[in-house]
Design an enzyme around this catalytic site. Structure first.
Site, PDB file in Angstrom:
ATOM      1  N   ASP A   9       0.867  -1.177   0.000  1.00  0.00           N
ATOM      2  CA  ASP A   9       0.000   0.000   0.000  1.00  0.00           C
ATOM      3  C   ASP A   9       0.908   1.233   0.000  1.00  0.00           C
ATOM      4  OD1 ASP A   9      -2.321   1.716   0.530  1.00  0.00           O
ATOM      5  OD2 ASP A   9      -1.545   1.838   2.577  1.00  0.00           O
ATOM      6  N   LEU A  10       0.408   2.356  -0.475  1.00  0.00           N
ATOM      7  CA  LEU A  10       1.238   3.564  -0.543  1.00  0.00           C
ATOM      8  C   LEU A  10       1.060   4.464   0.683  1.00  0.00           C
ATOM      9  CD1 LEU A  10       1.047   4.520  -4.347  1.00  0.00           C
ATOM     10  CD2 LEU A  10       2.935   3.429  -3.102  1.00  0.00           C
ATOM     11  N   ASP A  11      -0.031   5.227   0.729  1.00  0.00           N
ATOM     12  CA  ASP A  11      -0.189   6.251   1.770  1.00  0.00           C
ATOM     13  C   ASP A  11      -0.289   5.628   3.163  1.00  0.00           C
ATOM     14  OD1 ASP A  11      -0.560   8.808   0.104  1.00  0.00           O
ATOM     15  OD2 ASP A  11      -1.935   7.392  -0.821  1.00  0.00           O
ATOM     16  N   THR A  43      -2.880  -0.052  -4.244  1.00  0.00           N
ATOM     17  CA  THR A  43      -3.249   1.242  -3.669  1.00  0.00           C
ATOM     18  C   THR A  43      -4.671   1.657  -4.070  1.00  0.00           C
ATOM     19  OG1 THR A  43      -2.628   3.600  -3.626  1.00  0.00           O
ATOM     20  CG2 THR A  43      -2.188   2.408  -5.656  1.00  0.00           C
ATOM     21  N   GLY A  44      -5.221   2.552  -3.284  1.00  0.00           N
ATOM     22  CA  GLY A  44      -6.488   3.175  -3.659  1.00  0.00           C
ATOM     23  C   GLY A  44      -6.297   4.285  -4.673  1.00  0.00           C
ATOM     24  N   LYS A 197      -8.612  -4.827  -2.760  1.00  0.00           N
ATOM     25  CA  LYS A 197      -7.216  -5.116  -3.083  1.00  0.00           C
ATOM     26  C   LYS A 197      -6.923  -6.613  -3.126  1.00  0.00           C
ATOM     27  CE  LYS A 197      -5.374  -0.758  -1.282  1.00  0.00           C
ATOM     28  NZ  LYS A 197      -4.403  -0.149  -0.349  1.00  0.00           N
ATOM     29  N   ASP A 220      -2.497  -0.040   6.192  1.00  0.00           N
ATOM     30  CA  ASP A 220      -2.753   0.756   7.395  1.00  0.00           C
ATOM     31  C   ASP A 220      -4.204   1.179   7.575  1.00  0.00           C
ATOM     32  OD1 ASP A 220      -2.491   2.658   5.180  1.00  0.00           O
ATOM     33  OD2 ASP A 220      -2.508   4.204   6.710  1.00  0.00           O
ATOM     34  N   ASN A 223      -9.296   0.214   3.744  1.00  0.00           N
ATOM     35  CA  ASN A 223      -9.278  -0.329   2.380  1.00  0.00           C
ATOM     36  C   ASN A 223      -8.216  -1.419   2.212  1.00  0.00           C
ATOM     37  OD1 ASN A 223      -7.112   1.476   2.508  1.00  0.00           O
ATOM     38  ND2 ASN A 223      -7.292   2.065   0.366  1.00  0.00           N
TER      39      ASN A 223
END
Length: 276
Positions: A9-11, A43-44, A197, A220, A223
């Protein structure tokens, strides 16, 4: 060490609060790649807001965007991509409900095109901060949006969040999924039912013939729930929401403390010379 697939995941996970990949985590990921492990961004974010990180890590793998509503391979147009937008009829009903509630704003995304209901310098500033020249169309969404959207983003007041989510559950639960972004935004992200995901990871893992017990996934927020639950090695960041930590197999340090790098170095027994 057998080959693993590592889903990022990114953020709030791979990225620090300043939206960068720390040098230590980057070197650990490079080492993991050298040893044959497969790195996948999940990622979203849309493609346009994640491709720079994909290139920074030197990836040549499929990517999961829009929380699973787009699964594609940025380097291979012949790869069997999967784009699953919601029907425009459903989107228009949701937009009508948002108009009735008088939310701050509504956005719709059709792959890399962004439709925003009314000009909002704060919201546009946020998108400009994470994306390069996002192609905005500004105006009434009922009139401007003519294609099935990949996602809808609703920006309500904080006190409207629960009312809006209850409406989505009561009237659209059979056709859409909705998630709330983390602080400081009260944005509700809406995609077609059944997209998450984990759907993306399952498709990519099958492509690389990686069993579930050798999928390592980091996240985190809410999602990431399905992804962390699906992965044989689901890892919640130290800054993750409590619900995610409760279902994760492991909890690592925060995104500000090289949580991904620390976990992979130990779990995959990587020998990395990284800056302190």
């Amino acid at each position: 060490m057998k080959k693993h697939m590592i889903a990022l995941d990114l953020d709030g996970t791979l990225l620090t609060d300043d939206k960068i990949i720390s040098e230590r985590t980057k070197q650990v990921l490079f080492r993991a790649k050298e040893e044959g492990h497969i790195l996948v961004i999940s990622t979203g974010r849309p493609h346009r807001a994640s491709i720079n990180y994909y290139h920074e890590l030197g990836l040549d793998t499929p990517m999961v965007n829009f929380n699973g509503a787009l699964i594609h391979h940025p380097q291979n147009r012949n790869w069997d991509a999967l784009h699953t937008p919601m029907p425009i009829r459903t989107a228009h009903k949701i937009i009508d409900a948002c108009y009735d509630l008088r939310v701050n704003n509504i956005l719709a995304e059709v792959l890399d095109d962004v439709y925003i209901d009314s000009f909002d310098s704060k919201l546009i500033g946020f998108f400009d901060e994470i994306e390069d020249e996002a192609p905005f169309v500004i105006g009434n969404l009922k009139q401007k949006l003519e294609e099935d959207p990949t996602s809808i983003l609703v920006y309500p007041e904080e006190e409207q969040v629960q009312q809006l989510r209850s409406h989505l559950d009561n009237y659209h639960a059979e056709v859409i999924e909705h998630r709330k972004w983390g602080a400081p935004w009260n944005v509700i992200e809406i995609i077609k039912k059944g997209m998450n995901k984990a759907v993306g990871l399952h498709k990519i893992a099958h492509y690389f013939d990686i069993p579930e017990d050798r999928i390592i996934a980091f996240g985190d927020e809410d999602n990431d729930l399905e992804m962390i639950d699906y992965a044989g090695v689901g890892v919640a960041m130290g800054n993750a929401i409590d619900e995610l930590k409760s279902i994760a197999k492991h909890v690592t340090a925060t995104n500000e403390e090289d949580g991904i790098g620390s976990f992979l170095e130990e779990y995959l027994k990587l020998k990395v010379n990284t800056p302190s």
